[in-house]
Design a protein around this motif. Structure first.
Motif, PDB file in Angstrom:
ATOM      1  N   LYS A 173       0.757  -1.214   0.094  1.00 54.67           N
ATOM      2  CA  LYS A 173      -0.005  -0.032  -0.047  1.00 54.67           C
ATOM      3  C   LYS A 173       0.901   1.201  -0.033  1.00 54.67           C
ATOM      4  O   LYS A 173       0.793   2.298  -0.530  1.00 54.67           O
ATOM      5  N   GLU A 174       1.943   1.131   0.873  1.00 52.67           N
ATOM      6  CA  GLU A 174       2.654   2.418   0.995  1.00 52.67           C
ATOM      7  C   GLU A 174       3.460   2.628  -0.360  1.00 52.67           C
ATOM      8  O   GLU A 174       3.383   3.842  -1.045  1.00 52.67           O
ATOM      9  N   ILE A 179       3.401   5.015  -7.141  1.00 51.04           N
ATOM     10  CA  ILE A 179       3.635   4.442  -8.544  1.00 51.04           C
ATOM     11  C   ILE A 179       2.457   4.862  -9.330  1.00 51.04           C
ATOM     12  O   ILE A 179       2.280   4.669 -10.807  1.00 51.04           O
ATOM     13  N   ARG A 180       1.091   5.315  -8.777  1.00 46.00           N
ATOM     14  CA  ARG A 180       0.032   5.548  -9.435  1.00 46.00           C
ATOM     15  C   ARG A 180       0.394   6.672 -10.630  1.00 46.00           C
ATOM     16  O   ARG A 180      -0.340   6.417 -11.568  1.00 46.00           O
ATOM     17  N   SER A 232      -7.676  -1.222 -13.555  1.00 37.75           N
ATOM     18  CA  SER A 232      -8.442  -1.297 -12.180  1.00 37.75           C
ATOM     19  C   SER A 232      -7.574  -1.451 -11.292  1.00 37.75           C
ATOM     20  O   SER A 232      -6.148  -1.963 -11.520  1.00 37.75           O
ATOM     21  N   GLU A 233      -8.099  -1.284 -10.171  1.00 32.90           N
ATOM     22  CA  GLU A 233      -7.059  -1.646  -8.803  1.00 32.90           C
ATOM     23  C   GLU A 233      -8.295  -1.583  -7.705  1.00 32.90           C
ATOM     24  O   GLU A 233      -9.136  -1.293  -7.826  1.00 32.90           O
ATOM     25  N   SER A 234      -7.768  -2.590  -6.677  1.00 33.63           N
ATOM     26  CA  SER A 234      -8.482  -2.904  -5.571  1.00 33.63           C
ATOM     27  C   SER A 234      -7.791  -3.415  -4.520  1.00 33.63           C
ATOM     28  O   SER A 234      -6.607  -3.951  -4.673  1.00 33.63           O
ATOM     29  N   LYS A 249      -2.366  -5.256   0.566  1.00 38.41           N
ATOM     30  CA  LYS A 249      -1.769  -4.682  -0.759  1.00 38.41           C
ATOM     31  C   LYS A 249      -2.834  -4.226  -1.714  1.00 38.41           C
ATOM     32  O   LYS A 249      -4.037  -4.331  -1.713  1.00 38.41           O
ATOM     33  N   VAL A 250      -2.510  -3.488  -2.695  1.00 34.53           N
ATOM     34  CA  VAL A 250      -3.160  -2.970  -3.693  1.00 34.53           C
ATOM     35  C   VAL A 250      -2.862  -3.920  -4.928  1.00 34.53           C
ATOM     36  O   VAL A 250      -1.654  -3.950  -5.352  1.00 34.53           O
TER      37      VAL A 250
END
Length: 326
Positions: A246-247, A252-253, A263-265, A270-271
């Motif tokens: 997550k950090e 990096i987004r 997509s992301e979830s 974690k992402v």
């Protein structure tokens, strides 16, 4: 004066300024900008006409001022003046030399009509705003590329290009009919009809080795830019899924969309990010390696294998460097 009357007065003045900024302004555009009904816009237009402002046009078509009619320069608020400074700094870094010079000239005219307090604020802010970019947005041989392209779009005249393609480094001569400019991932692109390919293509300004505006008119009518941006989108590629701490995901987004993020979830701590990647050889695998210690590969296996190949090459290069040093 009541607040609603003051608000209406400000809106009518703003409509007059808006009419001065374009040749034909649609009532719908005014209604959307000021968040009022079309009926209110029609009433405000009638008020301007009653005050002696020479407006031509009619409801359903658009309005414009009689050619030659202009008000004296308007005064800008301190907030508006501050926005000009920020825009000027961006123009200096993200436009070509010619366009930046034109904007600088326009800014002198803006500053000339500022009130004393606004001038003081602008002077104070100019040295306190800094914009930096590490990217070379324009080739040194074509420092006026944006200016030429804008002239071409406005005059509907063809442009000749010497263009270096990104994949085989080949230099080709092109004749194009520019449709519009867009900035994506910090690079400037022009969408244009290419007479060599007989199709619509996009060209990046830093790959232009030469550019010249011709006197030859466009060979055909072109639609709005957004029509061709949709059709020019790359075909769906290979689905790639990774899970990032997550950090690390926060950092990096900004570059993920360039590599096809769809997509992301959240999955546990974690992402999970899913991409449709078009370059499985060098694009997304090399990007992934920048944060590989913070991410795991979910699939596909081909992506995992390509990353493994690159990591193995990196390990061999590292060992070779150590041996040569010792």
């Amino acid at each position: 004066m009541k607040n609603e009357n003051l608000s209406r007065f400000d809106r009518i003045v703003a409509i007059l300024i808006h009419l001065q900024s374009g040749r034909v302004v649609k009532a719908q555009d005014l209604a959307e900008r000021f968040e009022v009904s079309l009926r209110t816009v029609y009433r405000d237009i009638r008020s301007l006409e009653a005050a002696g402002v020479p407006i031509t046009g009619e409801a359903g078509i658009g309005y414009s001022l009689v050619d030659g009619y202009r008000l004296p320069p308007v005064m800008f608020t301190q907030e508006e003046a501050a926005s000009f400074v920020a825009a000027e700094k961006l123009m200096q870094k993200f436009s070509d030399k010619a366009l930046s010079s034109h904007y600088e000239s326009a800014m002198y005219k803006v500053k000339s009509v500022l009130k004393g307090s606004a001038k003081d604020q602008v002077a104070a802010l100019e040295s306190q705003i800094w914009v930096e970019t590490s990217l070379e947005l324009f080739n040194e041989r074509t420092p006026d590329a944006l200016n030429v392209l804008l002239s071409s779009i406005a005059e509907k005249k063809q442009v000749t290009l010497q263009y270096r393609t990104p994949y085989n480094d080949e230099l080709t001569d092109r004749i194009i009919e520019p449709i519009g400019l867009f900035n994506e991932n910090n690079y400037w692109y022009v969408m244009a009809y290419c007479l060599l390919r007989h199709d619509y293509r996009q060209f990046r300004t830093d790959r232009m080795q030469g550019i010249r505006l011709t006197q030859h008119p466009f060979t055909k009518e072109h639609g709005p830019l957004q029509n061709y941006r949709k059709t020019a989108s790359p075909a769906p590629g290979t689905e790639v899924t990774i899970r990032v701490d997550k950090e690390a995901a926060r950092y990096i987004r900004s570059g993920s969309k360039y590599y096809g993020l769809v997509s992301e979830s959240i999955v546990g701590d974690k992402v999970e990010m899913t991409f449709l990647a078009n370059d499985m050889q060098d694009g997304i695998p090399r990007w992934y390696m920048m944060f590989a210690d913070c991410a795991e590969i979910v699939g596909p296996e081909s992506f995992r294998n390509r990353v493994s190949e690159l990591l193995e090459k990196a390990r061999m290069n590292l060992e070779a460097g150590v041996q040569s040093y010792t």
